[in-house]
Design an enzyme around this catalytic site. Structure first.
Site: not given
Length: 283
Positions: A189-191
């Protein structure tokens, strides 16, 4: 002894021999602690962190770790004011590590999720991350990932009303832009590259997630947005392990709308303009 070391000792029940600041991290302060039992750990702290901030991160780490795909540090302790995880000894990002990471990320995604969204809201950076589930990915992405940040970006003056209108036009086309329906994937999700730690033995580790049930192309699009060593090797290995649906390259801009809008809200600058440009490329 610093307050950070004292807090670490309280939570771990082990003496802290020394502490060293860890570079990077705009949201939290990270400190390496060498412990008397021979281990090393990282303690993350932030003054006046939002309520539930570190607990949400710990839940995301545990959920990703359960997938058995990409390596995820073990959680040693979590409290309202901090999170402690095992230390990952860094190493050079090799081609072999990139290929292994691509295959492992495919396995993490394949572990799946119960729905698009999650059982509780979370955070992406310091921004709230609404996770209340919706039946389809286009509905979820529009209502939980794009439009909330459009509204805040306009309020903060980092996205013009005209640019916001173009993003909204792209959102209305989501059902036709999204490609074939896929089941919810277990995504980080926040890669971005800062949340991938290249460790020993050609192993990449995931940290600082905004984990939820989402579309697997979202993680790959964020890797492409901010770059990562050997990106093409990562993508090729992923595609070999879990072939991506036709047209995924044309959907990269769609999946980049959310991180660009989040960055506009958090950092301003030119991210609002980049989000609008991405939206217009979809029209």
């Amino acid at each position: 002894m610093t307050g950070t070391a004292q807090r670490g000792e309280q939570l771990l029940g082990v003496a802290v021999i020394s502490t060293t600041p860890v570079a990077g991290g705009d949201v939290c302060t990270s400190t390496r602690m060498r412990l008397s039992d021979g281990r090393s750990a990282v303690i993350k702290t932030r003054p006046k962190a939002p309520e539930g901030f570190f607990q949400a991160e710990a839940r995301g780490l545990a959920w990703l770790r359960e997938a058995g795909g990409t390596s995820v540090p073990q959680i040693l302790a979590v409290a309202e004011d901090c999170l402690i995880v095992e230390w990952i000894e860094p190493a050079r990002p090799t081609v072999e590590a990139a290929e292994a990471f691509g295959r492992a990320l495919a396995a993490t995604h394949a572990a799946g999720a119960e729905s698009f969204g999650g059982p509780s809201d979370g955070f992406i950076g310091l921004a709230p991350l609404p996770n209340r589930p919706l039946p389809t990915w286009p509905e979820f992405y529009a209502s939980r990932r794009v439009m909330p940040y459009v509204r805040v970006a306009v309020q903060r003056g980092v996205l013009s009303p005209a640019d916001a209108h173009d993003v909204e036009r792209a959102v209305k086309r989501l059902p036709s832009l999204a490609g074939d329906a896929e089941p919810p994937a277990r995504i980080h999700g926040d890669l971005w590259s800062g949340n991938v730690v290249w460790g020993q033995e050609d192993t990449a580790w995931l940290i600082d997630p905004a984990a939820h049930g989402g579309h697997r192309e979202t993680d790959l699009a964020m890797l492409a947005l901010f770059g990562i060593p050997h990106l093409q090797r990562v993508l090729d290995a992923y595609h070999e392990a879990a072939p991506l649906a036709d047209g995924w390259e044309e959907r990269v801009a769609l999946h980049q709308l959310h991180p660009l809008l989040v960055h506009a809200v958090l950092f301003g600058g030119g991210y609002g303009l980049r989000a609008a440009k991405a939206a217009r490329s979809l029209l």
